[in-house]
Design a protein around this motif. Structure first.
Motif, PDB file in Angstrom:
ATOM      1  N   LYS A  32       0.841  -1.188   0.000  1.00  0.00           N
ATOM      2  CA  LYS A  32       0.000   0.000   0.000  1.00  0.00           C
ATOM      3  C   LYS A  32       0.878   1.241   0.000  1.00  0.00           C
ATOM      4  O   LYS A  32       1.731   1.414   0.863  1.00  0.00           O
ATOM      5  CB  LYS A  32      -0.909  -0.004   1.236  1.00  0.00           C
ATOM      6  CG  LYS A  32      -1.819   1.211   1.352  1.00  0.00           C
ATOM      7  CD  LYS A  32      -2.924   1.176   0.315  1.00  0.00           C
ATOM      8  CE  LYS A  32      -3.914   2.327   0.525  1.00  0.00           C
ATOM      9  NZ  LYS A  32      -4.974   2.324  -0.475  1.00  0.00           N
ATOM     10  N   SER A  33       0.696   2.105  -1.001  1.00  0.00           N
ATOM     11  CA  SER A  33       1.446   3.348  -1.047  1.00  0.00           C
ATOM     12  C   SER A  33       0.909   4.310   0.000  1.00  0.00           C
ATOM     13  O   SER A  33      -0.259   4.266   0.372  1.00  0.00           O
ATOM     14  CB  SER A  33       1.345   3.979  -2.446  1.00  0.00           C
ATOM     15  OG  SER A  33       1.929   3.116  -3.395  1.00  0.00           O
ATOM     16  N   PRO A  34       1.758   5.197   0.498  1.00  0.00           N
ATOM     17  CA  PRO A  34       1.337   6.066   1.600  1.00  0.00           C
ATOM     18  C   PRO A  34       0.316   7.113   1.203  1.00  0.00           C
ATOM     19  O   PRO A  34      -0.348   7.675   2.060  1.00  0.00           O
ATOM     20  CB  PRO A  34       2.660   6.713   2.042  1.00  0.00           C
ATOM     21  CG  PRO A  34       3.535   6.659   0.833  1.00  0.00           C
ATOM     22  CD  PRO A  34       3.154   5.393   0.126  1.00  0.00           C
ATOM     23  N   GLY A  35       0.145   7.400  -0.074  1.00  0.00           N
ATOM     24  CA  GLY A  35      -0.791   8.447  -0.478  1.00  0.00           C
ATOM     25  C   GLY A  35      -0.259   9.812  -0.095  1.00  0.00           C
ATOM     26  O   GLY A  35       0.945  10.041  -0.029  1.00  0.00           O
ATOM     27  N   GLY A  36      -1.163  10.733   0.184  1.00  0.00           N
ATOM     28  CA  GLY A  36      -0.733  12.071   0.568  1.00  0.00           C
ATOM     29  C   GLY A  36      -0.525  12.955  -0.641  1.00  0.00           C
ATOM     30  O   GLY A  36      -1.166  12.777  -1.685  1.00  0.00           O
ATOM     31  N   PHE A  37       0.407  13.900  -0.527  1.00  0.00           N
ATOM     32  CA  PHE A  37       0.632  14.892  -1.564  1.00  0.00           C
ATOM     33  C   PHE A  37       2.127  15.084  -1.788  1.00  0.00           C
ATOM     34  O   PHE A  37       2.932  14.951  -0.870  1.00  0.00           O
ATOM     35  CB  PHE A  37      -0.004  16.234  -1.163  1.00  0.00           C
ATOM     36  CG  PHE A  37      -1.485  16.141  -0.921  1.00  0.00           C
ATOM     37  CD1 PHE A  37      -2.391  16.330  -1.947  1.00  0.00           C
ATOM     38  CD2 PHE A  37      -1.977  15.846   0.347  1.00  0.00           C
ATOM     39  CE1 PHE A  37      -3.753  16.223  -1.727  1.00  0.00           C
ATOM     40  CE2 PHE A  37      -3.343  15.738   0.581  1.00  0.00           C
ATOM     41  CZ  PHE A  37      -4.227  15.929  -0.458  1.00  0.00           C
ATOM     42  N   LEU A  38       2.475  15.386  -3.032  1.00  0.00           N
ATOM     43  CA  LEU A  38       3.865  15.650  -3.397  1.00  0.00           C
ATOM     44  C   LEU A  38       4.006  17.145  -3.661  1.00  0.00           C
ATOM     45  O   LEU A  38       3.586  17.635  -4.719  1.00  0.00           O
ATOM     46  CB  LEU A  38       4.245  14.858  -4.648  1.00  0.00           C
ATOM     47  CG  LEU A  38       5.692  15.030  -5.138  1.00  0.00           C
ATOM     48  CD1 LEU A  38       6.649  14.328  -4.175  1.00  0.00           C
ATOM     49  CD2 LEU A  38       5.849  14.460  -6.541  1.00  0.00           C
ATOM     50  N   PRO A  39       4.586  17.894  -2.730  1.00  0.00           N
ATOM     51  CA  PRO A  39       4.685  19.344  -2.933  1.00  0.00           C
ATOM     52  C   PRO A  39       5.755  19.699  -3.958  1.00  0.00           C
ATOM     53  O   PRO A  39       6.738  18.983  -4.136  1.00  0.00           O
ATOM     54  CB  PRO A  39       5.062  19.857  -1.539  1.00  0.00           C
ATOM     55  CG  PRO A  39       5.780  18.718  -0.904  1.00  0.00           C
ATOM     56  CD  PRO A  39       5.135  17.464  -1.438  1.00  0.00           C
ATOM     57  N   PHE A  40       5.552  20.813  -4.630  1.00  0.00           N
ATOM     58  CA  PHE A  40       6.566  21.376  -5.512  1.00  0.00           C
ATOM     59  C   PHE A  40       7.546  22.248  -4.735  1.00  0.00           C
ATOM     60  O   PHE A  40       8.500  22.761  -5.302  1.00  0.00           O
ATOM     61  CB  PHE A  40       5.907  22.206  -6.615  1.00  0.00           C
ATOM     62  CG  PHE A  40       5.325  21.388  -7.734  1.00  0.00           C
ATOM     63  CD1 PHE A  40       5.973  21.279  -8.951  1.00  0.00           C
ATOM     64  CD2 PHE A  40       4.124  20.715  -7.563  1.00  0.00           C
ATOM     65  CE1 PHE A  40       5.442  20.524  -9.988  1.00  0.00           C
ATOM     66  CE2 PHE A  40       3.575  19.960  -8.591  1.00  0.00           C
ATOM     67  CZ  PHE A  40       4.235  19.857  -9.802  1.00  0.00           C
ATOM     68  N   ASN A  41       7.273  22.428  -3.453  1.00  0.00           N
ATOM     69  CA  ASN A  41       8.111  23.258  -2.575  1.00  0.00           C
ATOM     70  C   ASN A  41       8.192  24.706  -3.045  1.00  0.00           C
ATOM     71  O   ASN A  41       9.211  25.367  -2.886  1.00  0.00           O
ATOM     72  CB  ASN A  41       9.513  22.666  -2.438  1.00  0.00           C
ATOM     73  CG  ASN A  41       9.506  21.296  -1.784  1.00  0.00           C
ATOM     74  OD1 ASN A  41       8.739  21.051  -0.859  1.00  0.00           O
ATOM     75  ND2 ASN A  41      10.333  20.394  -2.284  1.00  0.00           N
ATOM     76  N   ASP A  78       2.045  25.219  -5.124  1.00  0.00           N
ATOM     77  CA  ASP A  78       1.361  24.381  -4.135  1.00  0.00           C
ATOM     78  C   ASP A  78       0.023  24.951  -3.696  1.00  0.00           C
ATOM     79  O   ASP A  78      -0.887  24.193  -3.346  1.00  0.00           O
ATOM     80  CB  ASP A  78       2.271  24.177  -2.920  1.00  0.00           C
ATOM     81  CG  ASP A  78       3.494  23.324  -3.259  1.00  0.00           C
ATOM     82  OD1 ASP A  78       3.421  22.541  -4.225  1.00  0.00           O
ATOM     83  OD2 ASP A  78       4.520  23.466  -2.572  1.00  0.00           O
ATOM     84  N   THR A  79      -0.128  26.269  -3.719  1.00  0.00           N
ATOM     85  CA  THR A  79      -1.420  26.847  -3.327  1.00  0.00           C
ATOM     86  C   THR A  79      -2.500  26.611  -4.383  1.00  0.00           C
ATOM     87  O   THR A  79      -3.686  26.767  -4.093  1.00  0.00           O
ATOM     88  CB  THR A  79      -1.286  28.353  -3.074  1.00  0.00           C
ATOM     89  OG1 THR A  79      -0.683  28.975  -4.227  1.00  0.00           O
ATOM     90  CG2 THR A  79      -0.433  28.625  -1.851  1.00  0.00           C
ATOM     91  N   CYS A  80      -2.103  26.237  -5.584  1.00  0.00           N
ATOM     92  CA  CYS A  80      -3.084  25.918  -6.638  1.00  0.00           C
ATOM     93  C   CYS A  80      -3.547  24.470  -6.578  1.00  0.00           C
ATOM     94  O   CYS A  80      -4.539  24.114  -7.217  1.00  0.00           O
ATOM     95  CB  CYS A  80      -2.486  26.199  -8.019  1.00  0.00           C
ATOM     96  SG  CYS A  80      -2.199  27.943  -8.382  1.00  0.00           S
ATOM     97  N   LEU A  81      -2.819  23.640  -5.836  1.00  0.00           N
ATOM     98  CA  LEU A  81      -3.111  22.217  -5.789  1.00  0.00           C
ATOM     99  C   LEU A  81      -3.835  21.864  -4.499  1.00  0.00           C
ATOM    100  O   LEU A  81      -3.542  22.431  -3.440  1.00  0.00           O
ATOM    101  CB  LEU A  81      -1.811  21.416  -5.891  1.00  0.00           C
ATOM    102  CG  LEU A  81      -1.094  21.508  -7.237  1.00  0.00           C
ATOM    103  CD1 LEU A  81       0.339  21.003  -7.117  1.00  0.00           C
ATOM    104  CD2 LEU A  81      -1.843  20.714  -8.303  1.00  0.00           C
ATOM    105  N   PRO A  82      -4.771  20.931  -4.558  1.00  0.00           N
ATOM    106  CA  PRO A  82      -5.480  20.532  -3.344  1.00  0.00           C
ATOM    107  C   PRO A  82      -4.538  19.860  -2.355  1.00  0.00           C
ATOM    108  O   PRO A  82      -3.748  18.993  -2.729  1.00  0.00           O
ATOM    109  CB  PRO A  82      -6.542  19.550  -3.857  1.00  0.00           C
ATOM    110  CG  PRO A  82      -5.969  19.014  -5.125  1.00  0.00           C
ATOM    111  CD  PRO A  82      -5.184  20.155  -5.728  1.00  0.00           C
ATOM    112  N   GLY A  83      -4.579  20.278  -1.106  1.00  0.00           N
ATOM    113  CA  GLY A  83      -3.708  19.684  -0.110  1.00  0.00           C
ATOM    114  C   GLY A  83      -2.299  20.207  -0.135  1.00  0.00           C
ATOM    115  O   GLY A  83      -1.436  19.731   0.603  1.00  0.00           O
ATOM    116  N   GLY A  84      -2.010  21.174  -0.995  1.00  0.00           N
ATOM    117  CA  GLY A  84      -0.670  21.753  -1.038  1.00  0.00           C
ATOM    118  C   GLY A  84       0.347  20.953  -1.808  1.00  0.00           C
ATOM    119  O   GLY A  84       1.554  21.071  -1.568  1.00  0.00           O
TER     120      GLY A  84
END
Length: 271
Positions: free
Chosen positions: A44-53, A58-64
């Motif tokens: 199972k992959s951890p999921g979550g979000f990959l930020p562009f830092n 990141d403010t345009c993407l859901p969850g940052g």
């Protein structure tokens, strides 16, 4: 009636024949095959979000950040739609930071991907498992199987035709085990046709090449005009991005662009 199956191995205490040595255990797998088996064990992959830092993205993407364990789509303008070089580089820079211990399936009818060429974008080509289907329908089917098995950190599919039904199936497959899917839109022979309806991809990206800035007499780092045309739960945005040699930050925003066209200037007649 003949049995439709047979027992390949049973515990010794339940099998006198086995304990007496009449049957032998199967030989151990070679080390490289055992390593491949362990590598492809579902997880199972951890999921979550990959930020562009970068807050501008990141403010345009859901969850940052880029939502992991879901489906994303990339497209390129002009000749890039035939070669898919820009999309491959952009996706490779993202894959470099998605579960680096897990393999990545790259599924494409064309056999022109050069894995070492992904190294400058921080991606280790040893993670690649290449699949060569015959056509778009086979590519979509192979993507769905790979995503549903949950063995990969991500699955990339180079595909031209991509309808809403196919994208919905891939999105459900992503959600099942948390693998991230990338539909790389490509028309190798220039036979590009418009989609009748938009896909259900969580994000859709459109890339255009940009001139790099020279480093002395040498060419500079690759640059793209990156447009986030759709983000579920987020908002569109446009940026100039540059490939970076920083392994933790392989994509760097050079400049942010306006999300909307400027208002037309109004003139008042004199008199």
């Amino acid at each position: 009636m003949r049995q439709p199956f047979y027992i390949a191995e049973r515990p010794a205490e339940k099998s006198p024949a086995f304990s007496a040595g009449r049957f032998s255990r199967p030989p151990a797998l070679p080390a490289h095959l055992a390593a491949l088996r362990d590598r492809l064990r579902p997880a199972k992959s951890p999921g979550g979000f990959l930020p562009f830092n970068d807050p501008r993205v990141d403010t345009c993407l859901p969850g940052g950040g880029l939502p992991l364990g879901q489906l994303h789509e990339t497209g390129v303008a002009g000749l890039g739609a035939e070669t898919a070089v820009l999309s491959a580089a952009f996706i490779a820079a993202l894959l470099a930071r998605i579960a680096p211990a897990r393999p990545v399936f790259w599924i494409a009818p064309s056999s022109d991907l050069h894995p070492p060429g992904l190294l400058p974008y921080g991606f280790d080509p040893d993670r690649l498992i290449l699949v060569r289907p015959a056509k778009d329908a086979d590519t979509l089917a192979a993507m769905e199987v790979a995503l549903r098995e949950g063995v990969a950190a991500a699955v990339v599919g180079e595909v031209g035709q991509f309808d809403r039904t196919a994208s919905r199936r891939l999105q459900f497959a992503c959600l099942r085990h948390g693998s991230t899917g990338f539909a790389l839109r490509r028309w190798p022979h220039g036979n590009k046709t418009a989609d009748r309806e938009a896909s259900v991809a969580v994000t859709r990206w459109h890339l255009t090449p940009m001139p790099s800035v020279k480093d002395g007499k040498e060419p500079g780092l690759p640059r793209w005009h990156v447009a986030l045309t759709h983000a579920r739960g987020g908002r569109p945005g446009e940026w100039i991005m540059e490939a970076s040699d920083d392994a933790t930050h392989p994509l760097r925003v050079v400049a942010a662009l306006a999300d909307h066209a400027p208002e037309p200037q109004r003139f008042r007649l004199a008199g």
